[in-house]
Design an enzyme around this catalytic site. Structure first.
Site, short mmCIF file in Angstrom:
data_model
loop_
_atom_site.label_atom_id
_atom_site.label_comp_id
_atom_site.label_asym_id
_atom_site.label_seq_id
_atom_site.Cartn_x
_atom_site.Cartn_y
_atom_site.Cartn_z
N ASP A 1 0.83 -1.21 0.00
CA ASP A 1 0.00 0.00 0.00
C ASP A 1 0.86 1.26 0.00
O ASP A 1 1.98 1.26 0.50
CB ASP A 1 -0.91 -0.02 1.25
CG ASP A 1 -2.09 0.91 1.10
OD1 ASP A 1 -2.34 1.40 -0.01
OD2 ASP A 1 -2.77 1.16 2.12
N GLY A 2 0.32 2.33 -0.57
CA GLY A 2 0.99 3.64 -0.51
C GLY A 2 1.56 4.11 -1.83
O GLY A 2 2.27 5.13 -1.87
N ARG B 1 0.24 7.74 -2.63
CA ARG B 1 0.85 8.78 -1.77
C ARG B 1 2.31 9.00 -2.13
O ARG B 1 2.82 10.10 -2.08
CB ARG B 1 0.71 8.37 -0.29
CG ARG B 1 -0.65 8.72 0.29
CD ARG B 1 -0.91 8.01 1.58
NE ARG B 1 -1.31 6.63 1.34
CZ ARG B 1 -1.45 5.71 2.28
NH1 ARG B 1 -1.21 6.03 3.54
NH2 ARG B 1 -1.84 4.50 1.97
N ASN C 1 -11.16 -2.33 -5.25
CA ASN C 1 -10.39 -1.36 -6.04
C ASN C 1 -11.06 -0.99 -7.37
O ASN C 1 -10.69 0.01 -8.00
CB ASN C 1 -8.95 -1.87 -6.31
CG ASN C 1 -8.06 -1.85 -5.09
OD1 ASN C 1 -7.17 -2.68 -4.91
ND2 ASN C 1 -8.25 -0.88 -4.19
N ARG D 1 -12.28 2.68 -7.94
CA ARG D 1 -11.38 3.80 -8.25
C ARG D 1 -11.72 4.37 -9.63
O ARG D 1 -12.40 3.71 -10.43
CB ARG D 1 -9.93 3.32 -8.23
CG ARG D 1 -9.53 2.89 -6.83
CD ARG D 1 -8.07 2.64 -6.73
NE ARG D 1 -7.75 2.28 -5.34
CZ ARG D 1 -6.54 2.30 -4.83
NH1 ARG D 1 -5.51 2.65 -5.57
NH2 ARG D 1 -6.34 1.97 -3.57
N ARG E 1 -5.06 -1.79 9.01
CA ARG E 1 -6.25 -2.60 8.74
C ARG E 1 -5.91 -3.70 7.73
O ARG E 1 -4.86 -3.66 7.07
CB ARG E 1 -7.40 -1.74 8.23
CG ARG E 1 -7.07 -0.90 7.03
CD ARG E 1 -8.25 -0.05 6.56
NE ARG E 1 -7.81 0.90 5.56
CZ ARG E 1 -7.47 2.16 5.81
NH1 ARG E 1 -7.58 2.65 7.03
NH2 ARG E 1 -7.04 2.95 4.84
N ILE E 2 -6.83 -4.64 7.63
CA ILE E 2 -6.59 -5.81 6.77
C ILE E 2 -7.15 -5.60 5.37
O ILE E 2 -6.71 -6.24 4.40
CB ILE E 2 -7.19 -7.08 7.44
CG1 ILE E 2 -6.37 -7.42 8.69
CG2 ILE E 2 -7.17 -8.27 6.49
CD1 ILE E 2 -6.82 -8.67 9.39
N SER E 3 -8.13 -4.68 5.22
CA SER E 3 -8.70 -4.35 3.91
C SER E 3 -9.12 -5.59 3.11
O SER E 3 -8.80 -5.72 1.93
CB SER E 3 -7.73 -3.50 3.08
OG SER E 3 -7.42 -2.31 3.77
N GLU F 1 1.68 -13.17 12.30
CA GLU F 1 2.25 -12.01 13.00
C GLU F 1 2.13 -10.82 12.05
O GLU F 1 2.31 -10.97 10.84
CB GLU F 1 3.73 -12.27 13.32
CG GLU F 1 3.95 -13.42 14.28
CD GLU F 1 3.30 -13.20 15.63
OE1 GLU F 1 3.30 -12.05 16.11
OE2 GLU F 1 2.77 -14.17 16.21
C1 IPE Z 1 -5.44 -2.67 -0.21
O1 IPE Z 1 -5.09 -1.33 -0.34
C2 IPE Z 1 -5.48 -3.31 -1.56
C3 IPE Z 1 -4.19 -3.49 -2.22
C4 IPE Z 1 -3.02 -3.19 -1.73
C5 IPE Z 1 -4.26 -4.07 -3.54
P1 IPE Z 1 -6.23 -0.19 -0.45
O2 IPE Z 1 -5.51 1.10 -0.60
O3 IPE Z 1 -7.20 -0.54 -1.49
O4 IPE Z 1 -6.93 -0.30 0.97
P2 IPE Z 1 -7.73 0.78 1.80
O5 IPE Z 1 -8.75 1.40 0.87
O6 IPE Z 1 -6.73 1.78 2.29
O7 IPE Z 1 -8.33 0.02 2.94
C1 IPE Z 2 -1.69 0.25 -3.39
O1 IPE Z 2 -1.42 1.61 -3.40
C2 IPE Z 2 -1.90 -0.32 -4.77
C3 IPE Z 2 -3.29 -0.69 -5.08
C4 IPE Z 2 -4.30 -0.65 -4.27
C5 IPE Z 2 -3.55 -1.15 -6.43
P1 IPE Z 2 -2.58 2.68 -3.41
O2 IPE Z 2 -2.96 2.97 -4.80
O3 IPE Z 2 -3.69 2.23 -2.52
O4 IPE Z 2 -1.85 3.92 -2.78
P2 IPE Z 2 -2.44 4.96 -1.72
O5 IPE Z 2 -2.93 4.16 -0.55
O6 IPE Z 2 -3.54 5.70 -2.41
O7 IPE Z 2 -1.30 5.83 -1.36
MG MG Z 3 -4.06 2.45 -0.56
#
Ligand code: IPE
Ligand code: IPE
Ligand code: MG
Length: 265
Positions: free
Chosen positions: A35-36, A39, A83, A86, A209-211, A222
């Site tokens: 994730d991230g 950002r 996702n 989006r 979170r586990i999402s 862990e």
């Molecule tokens: C979880 O990340 C899904 C993936 C990394 C593919 P998200 O960015 O979609 O999760 P939330 O929305 O922060 O919970």
């Molecule tokens: C994770 O990064 C990749 C996917 C969910 C595909 P993000 O796209 O969720 O990045 P942030 O959380 O918006 O920074």
């Molecule tokens: Mg994300």
């Protein structure tokens, strides 16, 4: 033997192993919520898509290191069932990126003996991506190296519902007595059927979170959460996660060795 025990197999093949990790206490299976990306890009004034592109490089490094260090399975969250909500241009960019990466990496996956699988509801993915997924899965299925599971259009709840549907269908046909459904039979209908449960879950970007990821399989994993954004996740980040894992005392609901010796003395 417990499905949860962390046993490092075949350390003879491990090369460039970091000194400060114990090769005998490696997780067998590492799961990652990558994730991230968005950002990371925004912080540089770049479009979000550049973050996804940079994320691919972090994934390549992580896969190579896990394989070199003797970890048996790496399962990553690439695209969740949520996702799809989006913007359309981001979703279609991601689908094209998955296609390109698969196309360009297949040869090296085969060479490195990686066994790749895609976990999720794959039916609804674009045709071209599904073809590439089939080809990659097929051409690496006999490889003896790391199991690399890419969760694509994956949702933990969806996976549980699909498993329940399959079990119900077998029961209706008279092939399965509902009273005999136990945890092993249930787990055998999940996308991860052939895999041990993850020992370690890493989530980047500081979210706690586990999402909807591996809801069943993470029961006793862990959890290591790092503020590092996925495209910045590198060798030292992975080492830090593994050192953190090796500092944990896993009890699986029982007692640790010191307490149980104490009770028996
Ligand atoms: C979880 O990340 C899904 C993936 C990394 C593919 P998200 O960015 O979609 O999760 P939330 O929305 O922060 O919970
Ligand atoms: C994770 O990064 C990749 C996917 C969910 C595909 P993000 O796209 O969720 O990045 P942030 O959380 O918006 O920074
Ligand atoms: Mg994300």
């Amino acid at each position: 033997m417990s499905r949860h025990l962390a046993i490092s197999t075949d350390n003879s093949k491990v090369c460039k192993y970091p000194d400060d990790l114990d090769p005998n206490r490696l997780p067998s299976h590492v799961a990652v919520i990558m994730d991230g990306n968005g950002r990371w890009a925004q912080a540089r004034g770049l479009p979000r898509m550049m973050g996804h592109r940079a994320g691919v490089e972090a994934l390549k490094t992580t896969l190579r290191l896990c394989s070199e260090w003797g970890i048996r399975a790496l399962t990553v969250y690439a695209f969740s069932t949520e996702n799809w909500s989006r913007p359309e241009d981001e979703v279609s960019f991601l689908m094209t990126l998955f296609e390109r990466v698969l196309q360009s990496q297949l040869e090296s996956l085969i060479k490195e003996q990686v066994c790749i699988k895609f976990l999720g509801d794959l039916e609804v993915l674009p045709d071209k991506l599904r073809e590439l997924i089939d080809e990659a899965t097929h051409s690496t299925s006999r490889n003896s190296g790391i199991h690399f599971n890419v969760c694509t259009n994956y949702g933990g709840r969806r996976e549980l519902v699909l498993a329940a549907q399959k079990l119900a269908a077998r029961s209706v046909k008279g092939e399965l007595n509902p009273e005999l459904i136990d945890e092993n039979i249930f787990a055998s209908e999940l996308f991860t059927a052939s895999e041990v449960d993850p020992d370690l879950l890493i989530r980047t970007s500081g979210e706690r979170r586990i999402s909807n990821f591996l809801l069943w399989q993470l029961a006793y994993a862990e959890i290591h959460i790092t503020d590092t954004l996925w495209p910045d996740f590198d060798e030292s980040s992975l080492k830090e996660a593994l050192i953190d894992y090796q500092s944990r005392c896993r009890r699986f609901g029982g007692l640790d060795r010191i307490n149980s010796n104490h009770l028996h003395s």
